[in-house]
Design a protein around this motif. Sequence first.
Motif, PDB file in Angstrom:
ATOM      1  N   TYR B  31       0.683  -1.296   0.006  1.00  0.00           N
ATOM      2  CA  TYR B  31       0.105   0.032   0.116  1.00  0.00           C
ATOM      3  C   TYR B  31       1.003   1.288   0.092  1.00  0.00           C
ATOM      4  O   TYR B  31       0.194   2.187  -0.091  1.00  0.00           O
ATOM      5  CB  TYR B  31      -0.946   0.013   1.198  1.00  0.00           C
ATOM      6  N   GLU B 106      -4.619  -3.846  -4.170  1.00  0.00           N
ATOM      7  CA  GLU B 106      -3.793  -2.479  -4.343  1.00  0.00           C
ATOM      8  C   GLU B 106      -3.854  -2.209  -6.019  1.00  0.00           C
ATOM      9  O   GLU B 106      -3.871  -0.964  -6.305  1.00  0.00           O
ATOM     10  CB  GLU B 106      -2.237  -2.564  -3.840  1.00  0.00           C
ATOM     11  N   ILE B 109      -7.184  -0.667  -6.641  1.00  0.00           N
ATOM     12  CA  ILE B 109      -7.288   0.668  -6.360  1.00  0.00           C
ATOM     13  C   ILE B 109      -6.563   1.891  -7.065  1.00  0.00           C
ATOM     14  O   ILE B 109      -6.971   2.704  -7.512  1.00  0.00           O
ATOM     15  CB  ILE B 109      -6.992   0.804  -4.869  1.00  0.00           C
ATOM     16  N   TYR B 113      -8.222   4.787  -9.498  1.00  0.00           N
ATOM     17  CA  TYR B 113      -7.813   6.237  -9.156  1.00  0.00           C
ATOM     18  C   TYR B 113      -7.220   6.680 -10.445  1.00  0.00           C
ATOM     19  O   TYR B 113      -7.826   7.974 -10.787  1.00  0.00           O
ATOM     20  CB  TYR B 113      -6.763   6.220  -8.115  1.00  0.00           C
ATOM     21  N   ASN B 118     -15.392   4.794  -9.522  1.00  0.00           N
ATOM     22  CA  ASN B 118     -15.552   4.369  -8.201  1.00  0.00           C
ATOM     23  C   ASN B 118     -16.221   3.157  -7.820  1.00  0.00           C
ATOM     24  O   ASN B 118     -16.608   3.184  -6.698  1.00  0.00           O
ATOM     25  CB  ASN B 118     -16.532   5.614  -7.418  1.00  0.00           C
ATOM     26  N   TYR B 143     -10.637  -2.329   3.479  1.00  0.00           N
ATOM     27  CA  TYR B 143     -11.632  -1.608   4.034  1.00  0.00           C
ATOM     28  C   TYR B 143     -11.141  -0.945   5.627  1.00  0.00           C
ATOM     29  O   TYR B 143     -11.111   0.180   5.873  1.00  0.00           O
ATOM     30  CB  TYR B 143     -13.039  -1.972   4.141  1.00  0.00           C
ATOM     31  N   ALA B 147      -7.797   1.726   3.066  1.00  0.00           N
ATOM     32  CA  ALA B 147      -7.369   1.803   1.541  1.00  0.00           C
ATOM     33  C   ALA B 147      -8.645   1.632   0.726  1.00  0.00           C
ATOM     34  O   ALA B 147      -8.487   1.741  -0.681  1.00  0.00           O
ATOM     35  CB  ALA B 147      -6.458   0.681   1.454  1.00  0.00           C
ATOM     36  N   LEU B 148      -9.685   1.257   1.078  1.00  0.00           N
ATOM     37  CA  LEU B 148     -11.016   1.278   0.287  1.00  0.00           C
ATOM     38  C   LEU B 148     -12.059   1.827   1.147  1.00  0.00           C
ATOM     39  O   LEU B 148     -12.022   2.319   2.323  1.00  0.00           O
ATOM     40  CB  LEU B 148     -11.339  -0.210   0.194  1.00  0.00           C
ATOM     41  N   ASP B 151     -13.239   8.140   0.866  1.00  0.00           N
ATOM     42  CA  ASP B 151     -12.165   9.003   1.166  1.00  0.00           C
ATOM     43  C   ASP B 151     -10.689   8.111   1.586  1.00  0.00           C
ATOM     44  O   ASP B 151     -10.139   7.928   2.595  1.00  0.00           O
ATOM     45  CB  ASP B 151     -12.504   9.893   2.440  1.00  0.00           C
ATOM     46  N   VAL B 152     -10.218   7.376   0.593  1.00  0.00           N
ATOM     47  CA  VAL B 152      -9.345   6.407   0.679  1.00  0.00           C
ATOM     48  C   VAL B 152      -7.945   7.184   1.197  1.00  0.00           C
ATOM     49  O   VAL B 152      -7.413   8.176   0.537  1.00  0.00           O
ATOM     50  CB  VAL B 152      -8.933   5.845  -0.777  1.00  0.00           C
ATOM     51  N   SER B 158     -12.909   8.105  -3.618  1.00  0.00           N
ATOM     52  CA  SER B 158     -13.581   6.936  -2.788  1.00  0.00           C
ATOM     53  C   SER B 158     -13.768   5.837  -3.840  1.00  0.00           C
ATOM     54  O   SER B 158     -13.846   6.212  -4.974  1.00  0.00           O
ATOM     55  CB  SER B 158     -15.107   7.240  -2.270  1.00  0.00           C
TER      56      SER B 158
END
Lengths: 205, 434
Positions: B31, B106, B109, B113, B118, B143, B147-148, B151-152, B158
Amino acid sequence: MTHLRVDLRQRAEELVALYPRPRSAMLPLLHLVQEQDGYVSPEGIDEVAELTGTTPADVRGTASFYDMFHLEPVGRYVVGVCTNIACLLAGGEELLAHASERLGCAVGSTTDDGLFTLEETECLADCGHAPCVTVNHRYVRTTTPEAFDAMVDEVRQGRRDHEIPDHGTLVRVRRNGGLRVPDEVIAAERAAAKAARARRLEEAG
Amino acid sequence: MAVLDAPRIVTSRLAYEDSHTLARYLATGGYEALRKALSMHPEQVAAEVDQASLLGRGGAGFPAGRKWSMLRPSEVAYLVVNGDESEPATFKDHLLVERDPHQLVEGVIIAAYALQVNRAFIYLRGEFALGLERVQGALNEAYDHGALGRDVFGSGFSLDVVVHPGAGAYICGEETALLEGLEGKRGFPRIKPPFFPAAQGLYGEPTVVNNVETMSNLPWIVLNGGAAFAALGAGRSTGTRLFALAGRVNRPGVYEVEMVKNTFRDLIYDPAFGAGVPGGRPVKAFIPGGVSAPWFGPDQLDLPLGQDEVGAQGSMLGSGSVVVLDDTSCAVRAAWRITKFFSRESCGQCTPCREGSGWIERAMYRLEHGGGRVEDLDLLLDLCDNIAPGLTWPPQQTTICVLGPSIPSSVHAAIEMFKDEFLAHVESQGCPFD
């Protein structure tokens, strides 16, 4: 009164809520029906139709497309032996024939005591341990007839039940809460991100 | 000699028993890439991936960066991860989802991003019972770790990720069939155009579909930069790649190998990889990229493991699966079994695939099991030609998806390479290897 047990009904409703459209939960819900009934039962089909806003015909039509869904009752343990290319080259056909003899049922059928169903499978993506054998979709990695026999004895005595649960690939899958981001938050974030990107493009000329 | 000095990009944690846990992941730099990505503009993250020249690891080898750039701007968009790994003898994603699920999460995510998406879905084949447990477990931990969800890591971005189980259908590896499965329908591939889900995907909205291994490369690319990734390998084939080696080798398994720098001979014979053929027997043929790929003979063993290098020789790296046949392996039986697979898995929408696969399978069956005729060879080639006219590479298409044109690959190659063996089957009215 629902056909699904209270706990499974709750899991089913949580699954439906994870998707933008209820029908998307079709496959996971059918896995839950199989977890309870051991196969995709007519009563289960009716309930999935209700949960997904479809018809029983729609549900049956979808379920029949997918190999993992049994539309008729099967044994408590479904044994799969792969004979696809990597397993073929490692003696998969021979191991399948051995399994049939050992279990005492033809490929595609269930033993008289209802304990085992034997299936010839396509590739299960475990070719480093060929020929690949699974029991209720758990990889047991018994590549020889001797290891297969020992495994069957243990399963018969219930000594593998901790690692080979009953039907249902989602038996041990639990989501820790539902969706965390409401649609309005997403919409606001997307609008803000779009504006920020436009600003950056403008600054960059 | 095999080149072994490349960094381990996606298999760095496999030595740990607890490689699937958040604790291990964080202790090994997990992460950090996400935190770095969140400090960059989304376009910068996408630019790094584009610079890495990361070719999709699912089978088609389409550049991930280009796929991303095609995402149609829209109020709603989705990211879908293809973990329906079902190409026979391919078992690399299986390893990644069970042994390093956080790396996949990861990557998802980071991709979401970069794409400013989302909602993401990870579609795993239903047979991966443990994989489903592990990926859901990783999502739960992610979560809780912040990281999930909303507002990560305090970035204002998000994301929700849902793991979706398949239910046993090879065709759902085809991305539009996969989307149908995700919509709760039969896995029928969609008619093209539109060719790309980036224009019209899940629920008709723009959708990026990427493979598990493709996603798993992203944390390393973000941490080390696209240029560092592109410096590995050569030409368009950059970075490392997982090769699933199976069949007649001493050490079948999944190996992370630097692209192009190594050859099929290295992969099959080097002690670090396949360690040769049992009993020192000769390689008779090998399948270089999944059963949809035309076969190669021993004369191609020194070909580099690169997408364009293999493509130029009339086959493909495909799904990264290499299957070795030695002189004890029957080419007719192997080609028959592969055709039986396609016949079983054809979704049935298109006549050439639905009827052709079964017809070829029956002809191959009688050759292998007794009852074959000399004229069956011409019949087989004619049937293959009806599915993929001209028997060219890449194949011509008469069907909605590429399952159809994949059917002739093995049969055509086997007849071209081992005609005498087919004739021996006719002569002895059965398999001479039995």
